[in-house]
Design an enzyme around this catalytic site. Sequence first.
Site, mmCIF file in Angstrom:
data_model
loop_
_atom_site.group_PDB
_atom_site.id
_atom_site.type_symbol
_atom_site.label_atom_id
_atom_site.label_comp_id
_atom_site.label_asym_id
_atom_site.label_seq_id
_atom_site.Cartn_x
_atom_site.Cartn_y
_atom_site.Cartn_z
ATOM 1 N N HIS A 11 0.848 -1.194 0.000
ATOM 2 C CA HIS A 11 0.000 0.000 0.000
ATOM 3 C C HIS A 11 0.883 1.243 0.000
ATOM 4 O O HIS A 11 1.221 1.774 1.071
ATOM 5 C CB HIS A 11 -0.910 -0.005 1.228
ATOM 6 C CG HIS A 11 -1.865 -1.160 1.253
ATOM 7 N ND1 HIS A 11 -1.465 -2.425 1.629
ATOM 8 C CD2 HIS A 11 -3.191 -1.247 0.942
ATOM 9 C CE1 HIS A 11 -2.511 -3.237 1.561
ATOM 10 N NE2 HIS A 11 -3.567 -2.557 1.151
ATOM 11 N N THR A 14 -0.966 5.900 0.772
ATOM 12 C CA THR A 14 -1.109 6.597 2.049
ATOM 13 C C THR A 14 0.247 6.868 2.677
ATOM 14 O O THR A 14 0.466 7.928 3.280
ATOM 15 C CB THR A 14 -1.994 5.772 2.995
ATOM 16 O OG1 THR A 14 -3.290 5.627 2.406
ATOM 17 C CG2 THR A 14 -2.138 6.447 4.343
ATOM 18 N N HIS A 51 -2.525 -1.024 7.083
ATOM 19 C CA HIS A 51 -2.132 -1.373 5.709
ATOM 20 C C HIS A 51 -1.023 -0.446 5.212
ATOM 21 O O HIS A 51 -0.208 -0.831 4.387
ATOM 22 C CB HIS A 51 -3.339 -1.305 4.780
ATOM 23 C CG HIS A 51 -4.019 0.039 4.752
ATOM 24 N ND1 HIS A 51 -4.971 0.400 5.677
ATOM 25 C CD2 HIS A 51 -3.879 1.097 3.926
ATOM 26 C CE1 HIS A 51 -5.389 1.622 5.415
ATOM 27 N NE2 HIS A 51 -4.739 2.082 4.362
ATOM 28 N N PRO A 100 -6.694 -4.866 10.821
ATOM 29 C CA PRO A 100 -8.160 -4.850 10.855
ATOM 30 C C PRO A 100 -8.626 -3.435 11.220
ATOM 31 O O PRO A 100 -8.392 -2.975 12.340
ATOM 32 C CB PRO A 100 -8.497 -5.869 11.944
ATOM 33 C CG PRO A 100 -7.287 -6.753 12.031
ATOM 34 C CD PRO A 100 -6.132 -5.852 11.753
ATOM 35 N N GLY A 144 -11.069 4.282 6.159
ATOM 36 C CA GLY A 144 -11.487 2.922 6.461
ATOM 37 C C GLY A 144 -11.686 2.707 7.949
ATOM 38 O O GLY A 144 -12.637 2.040 8.372
ATOM 39 N N HIS A 255 -3.766 3.189 -3.925
ATOM 40 C CA HIS A 255 -4.033 2.788 -2.543
ATOM 41 C C HIS A 255 -3.346 1.470 -2.196
ATOM 42 O O HIS A 255 -2.645 1.382 -1.188
ATOM 43 C CB HIS A 255 -5.541 2.647 -2.309
ATOM 44 C CG HIS A 255 -5.895 2.004 -0.996
ATOM 45 N ND1 HIS A 255 -6.043 2.708 0.168
ATOM 46 C CD2 HIS A 255 -6.106 0.701 -0.670
ATOM 47 C CE1 HIS A 255 -6.339 1.881 1.154
ATOM 48 N NE2 HIS A 255 -6.389 0.649 0.671
ATOM 49 N N ARG A 349 -20.912 -17.336 37.941
ATOM 50 C CA ARG A 349 -20.775 -15.886 37.733
ATOM 51 C C ARG A 349 -20.709 -15.156 39.079
ATOM 52 O O ARG A 349 -19.967 -14.194 39.247
ATOM 53 C CB ARG A 349 -21.919 -15.333 36.881
ATOM 54 C CG ARG A 349 -23.291 -15.474 37.511
ATOM 55 C CD ARG A 349 -24.355 -14.639 36.831
ATOM 56 N NE ARG A 349 -25.670 -14.843 37.419
ATOM 57 C CZ ARG A 349 -26.710 -14.069 37.207
ATOM 58 N NH1 ARG A 349 -26.605 -13.010 36.419
ATOM 59 N NH2 ARG A 349 -27.882 -14.329 37.774
ATOM 60 N N PHE A 438 -22.475 -12.829 23.133
ATOM 61 C CA PHE A 438 -22.022 -11.586 22.520
ATOM 62 C C PHE A 438 -20.503 -11.513 22.388
ATOM 63 O O PHE A 438 -19.962 -10.488 21.967
ATOM 64 C CB PHE A 438 -22.562 -10.385 23.294
ATOM 65 C CG PHE A 438 -24.072 -10.333 23.323
ATOM 66 C CD1 PHE A 438 -24.796 -10.580 22.169
ATOM 67 C CD2 PHE A 438 -24.752 -10.078 24.496
ATOM 68 C CE1 PHE A 438 -26.187 -10.561 22.179
ATOM 69 C CE2 PHE A 438 -26.147 -10.055 24.522
ATOM 70 C CZ PHE A 438 -26.861 -10.301 23.357
ATOM 71 N N ARG A 521 -25.279 -18.631 34.686
ATOM 72 C CA ARG A 521 -26.292 -17.817 35.372
ATOM 73 C C ARG A 521 -26.896 -18.606 36.533
ATOM 74 O O ARG A 521 -27.138 -18.067 37.607
ATOM 75 C CB ARG A 521 -27.392 -17.429 34.386
ATOM 76 C CG ARG A 521 -28.543 -16.655 35.028
ATOM 77 C CD ARG A 521 -29.653 -16.401 34.025
ATOM 78 N NE ARG A 521 -30.690 -15.548 34.586
ATOM 79 C CZ ARG A 521 -31.980 -15.882 34.650
ATOM 80 N NH1 ARG A 521 -32.386 -17.050 34.200
ATOM 81 N NH2 ARG A 521 -32.855 -15.048 35.169
#
Length: 677
Positions: A11, A14, A51, A100, A144, A255, A349, A438, A521
């Site tokens: 790249h 940039t 990048h 990322p 990005g 790029h 927990r 999650f 739980r």
Amino acid sequence: MDAVEKAGSGHPGTAMSLAPAAYLLFQHVMRHDPSDTCWAGRDRFVLSCGHSSLTLYIQLYLSGYGLTLHDLEMLRQWESLTPGHPEYGHTAGVETTTGPLGQGIGNAVGMAMAARRERGLFDPDAAPGTSPFDHMIWCFASEGDIEEGISHEVSALAGHQKLGNLVVVFDSNHISIEDDTQIALSEDIVKRYEAYGWHVQTVDWTRTGEYVEDVQELYDALEAARAVTDKPSFIRLRTIIGWPSPGKQNTGKVHGAALGDEEIAATKKVMGMDPEKSFDVPDEVLEHARRVVQRGRATRAEWDKSYHAWREANPERAAEFDRISQRELPNGWHKALPVFEPGSSVATRKASGEVLSALAPVLPELWGGSADLAESNNTTMKGEPSFIPEEHQTKAFPGGPYGRTLHFGIREHGMGAILNGIALHGGTRPYGGTFLVFSDYMRPAVRLAALMKLPVTYVWTHDSIGLGEDGPTHQPVEHLWSLRAIPGLDVVRPADANETAAAWRVVLEHTDRPAALALTRQNLPVYEGTGDHRKVARGGYVLQDASDGQPRVILIATGSEVELAVEARKALEAEGVPTRVVSMPCVEWFHAQDAAYRQTVLPPSVRARVAVEAGIALGWREFVGDDGVVVSLEHFGASAPYRTLFQQFGLTAERVVAAAKGSLAKTGADKGETTGN
């Protein structure tokens, strides 16, 4: 240009247009010493747009961090110090692994939070700007990074936290891989950051109609940002990507691809350079740039004076700082761990929450919180103030800027990247909580934590259909094995409260990897023999052995399903089948044991085996073998009380017994009975 051309990929664009900004930062703005990359008082630099790795590598070379011109020639090659994206722990001067997009901004926010917490631990009463723990976090970001949703999560939290030690330089070049960003990006990013509560400036190198790299203007903006101490700063730097390439500047082509020999030659002519020379760095240029080493050493020497004065005035805090910096635990710290009465019934927990509260006085470096699930995750240390500007404290959560309890809001993705930044910064040790289901939102950051070998702890509760009524959207099924698939991540699912306390001890004694605690739980019975951290540290151990010490069948279980295995053993033993129960809280720890130990737990001669876990079977095949059976859950859950779900989905002791008999039958142990002629 030469590096990308030689590599055949990369790249360049940039890195070309950001070169003046990067050189300015490393030479004149950032406090650093290239001869001491671990200096505690250094500013941190995060290249979120990883990048554009050459943006960083070239400055590390010019500034004297140890990279050579040959290293630049070896960009993206096998075993080089200049991989395609910067990698933490691989190249000196690289503060975090980036690539990322958006993760780097999150890391920078975490570093800024860690710096404030560290100051609060060791020098809270110093006037602003006078403490050896005062330093800046500088971050370069691209369109990005800004487009990725994680940038919203972490930037909103940074504004809320008023992180005046954080500066983000946003390279606004209007180009991404798909050329003009107008195709997908049209919001006013400056107003967006103003809305977050950031101090915002714009430096536009195109404002005159011609492209002028006004370095002085950028320098003034950076210094103005440094002077604002009550909010993070955002500088929109308008650049032209790939400048001054005459044929490819301001295009998507520059790029992420090599320019080609002709375009490189044409660009060098524009710059007044010899187009026939590659990787040409005149000696006087390198000598001039390397003077930053002496300036850095002088700056560090000045810092050392204040640092040693602080040490003399605060010997106890200095000793604590030394210990924490070396990731050492205090003598006897584990004596504070709670012990739970066998025969009682405790959710893991809840046990984890009691562990955290008990450790608060003895491990000041340990801090963390939850993604708005503190009460459910039990991540709040009792009596500890929140980490929050005083005007944002609440009745439920009083605190101040140097508090301990973190509140990430409903921002799991951002929480993961921030935790990484805290760990990378050093000086503290973080944990963060949410529901196990999650963890999907956190996965990119968890993967990076494993890649960077960061000691981050995830407190993931509501670990199965055992959470009950919330139903399939909240009930993890595939998650345990999905997470176990990440190399370098320890996934720990303790069987009871004492195993939970022991697991915390083992996790905290590891300083070179992240760990996930998958916690229930629902209440679980507390068994004898689960609190020995030496057994738990082996990942799998014999919890209850066969009555004659010679098992005919082995039951392997984790978490809440250990209870099913124990009940099944009772039934099998009553029928004359000697049965062993193995608790396996951590597959990764078990794999790390030598073959001899693994054989003592799972003797190869015992082919009749059952693994039971309230999730997909996937990796359990390895442990049960061809004759074994896995009692698992190969579909999504449902909304109902958890006992009903376990019964309706066949996660019962009776089914484990049947599976054990089926496995025995596979081995040829199922003998018929004579019934006469």
